[in-house]
Design a protein around this motif. Structure first.
Motif, PDB file in Angstrom:
ATOM      1  N   ILE A  84       3.221   6.859  -8.146  1.00 36.29           N
ATOM      2  CA  ILE A  84       2.821   5.978  -7.064  1.00 36.29           C
ATOM      3  C   ILE A  84       3.833   4.781  -7.306  1.00 36.29           C
ATOM      4  CG2 ILE A  84       0.946   4.012  -6.764  1.00 36.29           C
ATOM      5  CD1 ILE A  84      -0.953   6.114  -7.228  1.00 36.29           C
ATOM      6  N   GLY A  85       4.064   4.107  -8.582  1.00 38.77           N
ATOM      7  CA  GLY A  85       4.886   3.095  -8.667  1.00 38.77           C
ATOM      8  C   GLY A  85       6.251   3.547  -8.030  1.00 38.77           C
TER       9      GLY A  85
ATOM     10  N   GLY B  20      10.309   2.705  -3.308  1.00 39.32           N
ATOM     11  CA  GLY B  20      11.135   3.326  -2.218  1.00 39.32           C
ATOM     12  C   GLY B  20      11.780   4.742  -2.537  1.00 39.32           C
ATOM     13  N   PHE B  21      11.443   4.905  -3.663  1.00 39.59           N
ATOM     14  CA  PHE B  21      12.146   6.494  -4.188  1.00 39.59           C
ATOM     15  C   PHE B  21      11.280   7.700  -3.660  1.00 39.59           C
ATOM     16  CE2 PHE B  21      12.870   3.952  -8.000  1.00 39.59           C
ATOM     17  CZ  PHE B  21      14.504   3.871  -7.980  1.00 39.59           C
ATOM     18  N   ARG B  22      12.046   8.570  -3.352  1.00 38.17           N
ATOM     19  CA  ARG B  22      11.293   9.913  -2.676  1.00 38.17           C
ATOM     20  C   ARG B  22      11.606  10.918  -3.778  1.00 38.17           C
ATOM     21  NH1 ARG B  22      13.642  11.634   2.485  1.00 38.17           N
ATOM     22  NH2 ARG B  22      11.886  12.873   2.293  1.00 38.17           N
ATOM     23  N   GLU B  23      10.379  11.583  -3.902  1.00 45.98           N
ATOM     24  CA  GLU B  23      10.357  12.708  -4.913  1.00 45.98           C
ATOM     25  C   GLU B  23      11.053  13.929  -4.231  1.00 45.98           C
ATOM     26  OE1 GLU B  23       9.569  12.110  -7.974  1.00 45.98           O
ATOM     27  OE2 GLU B  23       8.686  10.317  -7.590  1.00 45.98           O
TER      28      GLU B  23
ATOM     29  N   LEU C 231       0.831  -1.180  -0.167  1.00 40.94           N
ATOM     30  CA  LEU C 231       0.168  -0.080   0.077  1.00 40.94           C
ATOM     31  C   LEU C 231       1.049   1.185   0.015  1.00 40.94           C
ATOM     32  CD1 LEU C 231      -2.932  -0.483   2.435  1.00 40.94           C
ATOM     33  CD2 LEU C 231      -2.961  -0.304  -0.040  1.00 40.94           C
ATOM     34  N   VAL C 232       0.626   2.404  -0.761  1.00 35.81           N
ATOM     35  CA  VAL C 232       1.342   3.315  -0.844  1.00 35.81           C
ATOM     36  C   VAL C 232       0.330   4.559  -0.863  1.00 35.81           C
ATOM     37  CG1 VAL C 232       2.647   4.751  -2.511  1.00 35.81           C
ATOM     38  CG2 VAL C 232       2.866   2.342  -2.369  1.00 35.81           C
ATOM     39  N   SER C 233       0.677   5.685  -0.094  1.00 34.15           N
ATOM     40  CA  SER C 233      -0.289   6.927   0.091  1.00 34.15           C
ATOM     41  C   SER C 233      -0.264   7.502  -1.319  1.00 34.15           C
ATOM     42  CB  SER C 233       0.424   7.640   1.047  1.00 34.15           C
ATOM     43  OG  SER C 233      -0.242   9.112   1.137  1.00 34.15           O
ATOM     44  N   PRO C 234      -1.322   7.875  -1.849  1.00 34.12           N
ATOM     45  CA  PRO C 234      -1.483   8.520  -3.026  1.00 34.12           C
ATOM     46  C   PRO C 234      -1.307  10.205  -2.765  1.00 34.12           C
ATOM     47  CG  PRO C 234      -3.811   8.083  -2.130  1.00 34.12           C
ATOM     48  CD  PRO C 234      -2.709   7.255  -1.098  1.00 34.12           C
TER      49      PRO C 234
END
Length: 135
Positions: A57-58, A63-66, A27-30
């Motif tokens: 999201i992918g 595990g990448f940070r924007e 699960l990833v926060s959108p």
């Protein structure tokens, strides 16, 4: 509360199906994915904003940070220059110039982008407001 129930049922069903098929599930926060996709990936890959948000999201799932790039900082300064009227700044034109809301948003962005920050959530929310007001 009622709208959260179908979402939880859908997530549970997807989780069960992923376990059954042997596919990893995370699960990833959108949060701010459309904004990040709009500013960073939409023009670069020539895709609609929804595809760019799916890319964000992918990347989060991997595990990448924007982070805010230098290109994005230059784009914000270019938008500010384009919105600044040189002929008569006291008289706003119809659909031209900078409104008070956009001016306040750009001021907050400059403050936050000038310093070295680790948490950019506030920057992305301001960029969302700027994108909605510039369109």
């Amino acid at each position: 509360m009622a709208s959260n129930f179908p979402f939880a049922k859908m997530v549970g069903a997807m989780y069960r199906r992923a376990v059954k098929e042997g596919v990893p599930f995370k699960l990833v926060s959108p949060r701010h994915t459309s904004t990040i996709g709009y500013w960073k990936y939409m023009k670069r890959y020539a895709v609609p904003v929804h595809c760019a948000a799916a890319l964000v999201i992918g990347r989060r799932a991997m595990g990448f940070r924007e982070r805010v790039t230098e290109e994005l900082r230059q784009l914000v300064s270019q938008i500010k220059q384009n919105l600044t009227r040189k002929d008569n700044p006291d008289r706003p034109g119809e659909g031209k110039g900078m409104t008070r809301g956009v001016r306040a948003c750009l001021r907050q962005l400059e403050e936050r982008l000038s310093g070295e920050q680790e948490a950019y959530n506030s920057v992305w929310s301001n960029l969302k407001l700027l994108a909605l007001s510039v369109r």
